[in-house]
Design an enzyme around this catalytic site. Sequence first.
Site, mmCIF file in Angstrom:
data_model
loop_
_atom_site.group_PDB
_atom_site.id
_atom_site.type_symbol
_atom_site.label_atom_id
_atom_site.label_comp_id
_atom_site.label_asym_id
_atom_site.label_seq_id
_atom_site.Cartn_x
_atom_site.Cartn_y
_atom_site.Cartn_z
ATOM 1 N N ALA A 62 -6.299 11.637 4.671
ATOM 2 C CA ALA A 62 -7.050 11.151 3.508
ATOM 3 C C ALA A 62 -8.487 10.803 3.890
ATOM 4 O O ALA A 62 -9.434 11.131 3.165
ATOM 5 C CB ALA A 62 -6.356 9.931 2.914
ATOM 6 N N SER A 110 -8.504 29.338 5.546
ATOM 7 C CA SER A 110 -8.045 28.029 5.087
ATOM 8 C C SER A 110 -7.847 28.104 3.575
ATOM 9 O O SER A 110 -8.080 29.151 2.963
ATOM 10 C CB SER A 110 -9.087 26.952 5.415
ATOM 11 O OG SER A 110 -9.218 26.784 6.804
ATOM 12 N N GLU A 144 4.034 26.862 -4.886
ATOM 13 C CA GLU A 144 4.928 26.510 -3.788
ATOM 14 C C GLU A 144 4.469 25.225 -3.114
ATOM 15 O O GLU A 144 3.367 24.734 -3.361
ATOM 16 C CB GLU A 144 4.988 27.647 -2.765
ATOM 17 C CG GLU A 144 3.643 27.969 -2.128
ATOM 18 C CD GLU A 144 3.649 29.255 -1.309
ATOM 19 O OE1 GLU A 144 4.720 29.859 -1.166
ATOM 20 O OE2 GLU A 144 2.580 29.656 -0.829
ATOM 21 N N ASP A 148 3.558 20.423 5.550
ATOM 22 C CA ASP A 148 2.715 19.706 6.510
ATOM 23 C C ASP A 148 3.125 20.140 7.915
ATOM 24 O O ASP A 148 3.873 19.445 8.615
ATOM 25 C CB ASP A 148 2.880 18.198 6.331
ATOM 26 C CG ASP A 148 1.725 17.424 6.961
ATOM 27 O OD1 ASP A 148 0.747 18.056 7.376
ATOM 28 O OD2 ASP A 148 1.811 16.180 7.030
ATOM 29 N N LYS A 320 -1.039 30.252 -6.050
ATOM 30 C CA LYS A 320 -1.615 31.551 -5.711
ATOM 31 C C LYS A 320 -1.487 32.496 -6.909
ATOM 32 O O LYS A 320 -0.486 32.447 -7.642
ATOM 33 C CB LYS A 320 -0.860 32.191 -4.531
ATOM 34 C CG LYS A 320 -0.840 31.367 -3.259
ATOM 35 C CD LYS A 320 0.069 32.020 -2.219
ATOM 36 C CE LYS A 320 0.118 31.198 -0.934
ATOM 37 N NZ LYS A 320 1.067 31.762 0.056
ATOM 38 N N CYS A 438 10.575 -21.734 17.220
ATOM 39 C CA CYS A 438 10.329 -21.487 15.798
ATOM 40 C C CYS A 438 8.938 -21.996 15.415
ATOM 41 O O CYS A 438 8.609 -23.166 15.666
ATOM 42 C CB CYS A 438 11.385 -22.204 14.955
ATOM 43 S SG CYS A 438 11.107 -22.053 13.172
ATOM 44 N N CYS A 457 16.233 -18.790 14.390
ATOM 45 C CA CYS A 457 16.078 -20.244 14.494
ATOM 46 C C CYS A 457 17.412 -20.863 14.087
ATOM 47 O O CYS A 457 17.855 -20.696 12.938
ATOM 48 C CB CYS A 457 14.962 -20.726 13.573
ATOM 49 S SG CYS A 457 14.894 -22.523 13.429
ATOM 50 N N CYS A 463 15.005 -26.443 8.871
ATOM 51 C CA CYS A 463 13.801 -25.644 9.128
ATOM 52 C C CYS A 463 13.076 -25.396 7.806
ATOM 53 O O CYS A 463 13.623 -24.745 6.899
ATOM 54 C CB CYS A 463 14.175 -24.314 9.774
ATOM 55 S SG CYS A 463 12.767 -23.211 10.036
#
Length: 759
Positions: A62, A110, A144, A148, A320, A438, A457, A463
Site C-alpha cells: 500500500a 506489468s 480473474e 499475490d 482482461k 503483576c 496473576c 487484583c
Amino acid sequence: MNPAEEVPAVEGATAPGPGGAAVEPPSTPFTQVRERYAELVELITKYRAAYYNDDAPLVSDAEFDVLYSELEQLEALHPELVTNDSPTQVVGGDVSVAFAAVDHLARMYSLEDVFSLEELEAWLLKAAASVEKQHGTPPKWLTELKIDGLAVNLLYRDGVLVRAATRGDGTTGEDITHNVATIKDIPQRLHGSGFPSEVEIRGEVFIASKDFTALNEQMVAAGKAPYANPRNTAAGSLRQKDPAETAKRPLRMYVHGIGAREGLETATQSETYAQLKDWGMPTSPYFKVLDTLAEVLEFIAHYGEHRHDLIHEIDGIVVKVDDLATQRALGNTSRVPRWSVAYKYPPEEVHTKLLDIRVNVGRTGRVTPYAVMTPVKVAGSTVEMATLHNQDVVKAKGVLIGDTVVLRKAGDVIPEIVGPVVALRTGEEREFVMPTHCPSCGTELAPAKEGDIDIRCPNARSCPAQLTERVAHLAGRGGFDIEALGYEAAAALTNGPGPDPAENGGAIAPAGPGPLVSEAEVFNIAQLDLSGVLVWREIRSKGEGTGRFQQVPYFYTKATAKKPSVPTKTTEKLFEELEKAKSQPLWRVLVALSIRHVGPTASRALATAFGSMDGIRAASEEALANVDGVGPIIAEALIEWFGVDWHRDIVDAWAAAGVRMQDEVDESTPRTLEGLTIVVTGTLPNFSRDEAKEAIITRGGKASGSVSKNTSYVVAGENAGTKLDKAESLGLKVLDEDGFVQLLAEGPAGEPAEGPAGP
C-alpha cells in the site's frame, strides 16, 4: 538537449553574494517539484529492488502504491522530467547476479493498477469504447483473481520444459529452471498433442494459505522466526541456490497467459486457459468471462467478501479483454498492456512503527503482551494496538521494540503483527522482557499449572486489573448487556488514576483500588460514593491531542461556582440499566460470572437443563457433564468455580440485590424443535443472533455455530456468507426468516410444501 534540462537558468544556479561568495537562491516551486521527483525515483527504485530482487520489502504494498501514484501524477504534470529509466517506464526489478540471465522470447509486461471502483469503471468504459469503435461490438471481459505470488515464465520445446525464468525487467529474467522443476503442479512434459514447437507459458508461483500457516507453525515449533508473508516466502524459495531447499517449500503455480505462441490456434483468453488445462497445466478455478461492467463489479464485490476463503492470498482482481485479436489490436505501452487492468483491494497489510510492548492482565489473570504502534490505517480502520499472545510468540516473531513491523488486518479479524522489517533496523531497537510481577497488584506471576505457556496473576480476587476485566465482561452483550457500563467505566470504578500519562509514554496506567472492590457489589453501585472518581483526559487543542493530560470527574459533573457536582446523564442511565439487568435470563447471569470455559452456548444449555442457579450449584459433576453442549471440561470448571467461597459470595450478593436466579418456565412454548440442530447465519430483520438462538433452545432444538452433515436446517439472512455456501454444497435444507418463523411455530411438519427457500 535533454528535455529535463530545459528549465530557466536561474533555477538551481548560484549567484555571487557579498565579497563574491556564492549564495543559494530561494527555492522555487519547480525546484521543489524536481527535488521531490528525484526523491520518489530513488525511493521507488530502492523499494522495487528490495521487493523483486531481495524478497525483503522495506515498505508495504500500500505504501509503495501511494509513492508510485504520486510519481505518476508528477510525471503527468511535468512530462519534461520523465527519463527512460524512470520506474514508470520499466517493468519489475533487475536481474540478480546470483542466477544466470535469460531473455524471454516475448516481453513480459506489468499491469496497470487502479485503486478505486471509479478508476476501474473509467478504464473499462474507455477500453470498451475503443473496442466498439474498432470492431462494432462490446468486449467480453475475462475477470480473474490477482494472485499475490511471483511471476514465472515457462519455456516448453516440443512439449518438454526446457527453461523457467523470473520476470526480471520484462525482457530478461533469472534462470530458475532447476528450482521450478521441484514444483509438483508443473508438468515436465505437456500432455496430449497439438502444442507449438516452442511456447512460453506464464503464471504465478505461490504458497497456499493453509500451507503457509502450517509452514510457520513448523518454524515456531523449531524455535525459528516465522515467515512474513506467502508471497515473499515463495519468491525466496525459488531463489534458493540448492533446489533441494526449494523442494522443502509447499510451492504451487497457476498459469494465466502465454508469451511466444506461434502456431497456437485459440481465439480467446478463455479458450487458451482450456487448452492449457488440457495440456496438464495448473489453471485457476477463479475466473469468469463476463459481458458487462455490472457483472465485473459484482465479481469484485463477491471476492472482496470471500477473499479469505480462497486457496491463496490475493490483492486484487485482473480484468482482461477476452478476444486475442482485440488484445493485439489494442497493443501495449512501454510497460503495460492496453487490454488489461488490475483493480487492487484496499490494503490489509501495512508497515508501522512498534513503539512499545506492554502487558494486559485479563479477567482470568492471564498476562498477555500487546503491541503499541504508530496509528496506521489498514483494512478500513485505524489500528494502534495488536495482541502478541504470549512471550513465546513475541520471541518467535522476532520483533524488537522500535522495529518497523508488518501489520495485517483481514476485514474484521483482530490486527496481527506478522514480523519485523529487519532491513530497516538502526541498532537502537531493544528486546521485550516479560515482567515477573503483576503490573496491577505486584503479585508474582506464574503458570496456572506446570507446562503452561501462559503466565497468570494468581491474585484473582483482589487484583484491580482482573476485577476491571470481569466487570467489563459481566456488562457486555453476552452478559447483562449494560450499555452504560463499558470498559472505561469499569476501569474508573475499579482502579484509581495512576501517574500522569505524559510521564508514562502516553500510557494510562491504573492504580487501584477504586470504589468498587468486588463484582459482588456491582448492583449496589448507586450506593457508592462516585463523586470523587477521577480519570485522565488528554487536553486537546483545535481537535488535536497536545500530549498533556488532566484529571477530570468521570461519573459526576465538574462543580462550578453556580452549580454543584451532580451525577451525569450517563451515570443516571447506568443506574437505570443496572435495575433492568436484574431481570435478565439465567444463561446471561452464568456468562456474567466469568467461569472459565462457560460461554453463551454452554450457559444456555445449563439454564435449559437445570432451570435455576440452585439447581446448577447442587448438580454433580457427572450430571453437569451429561448436559448436551457442556461435557467434562466445562463440568469440572463449574465444580471448581463454585468450590471457592468468594465466588459463591458473588452469586449470593447478586441474588440479594434482586438478580433473577431462576428462569420462568413458559409451558405454553411448544417443543417443536426437539432433536433438531439449527444454524443461523447472516442478518435476520426481526431476530438478533441471541434472540434466534434462544428461540431455538426454548423449543428443544440445538443452536449450532457450524454447518455439518448433521445440521437439520440452516436459517440464512442477509450476507449469509460461507455457511450458506457449505449448506448448499451439502444439500441441506435452507430457510429464510419466514420459513424460520414457521418452523418455530410448527416444527418440521410445517415446512413449506415446495421445500425451504434461501434468501
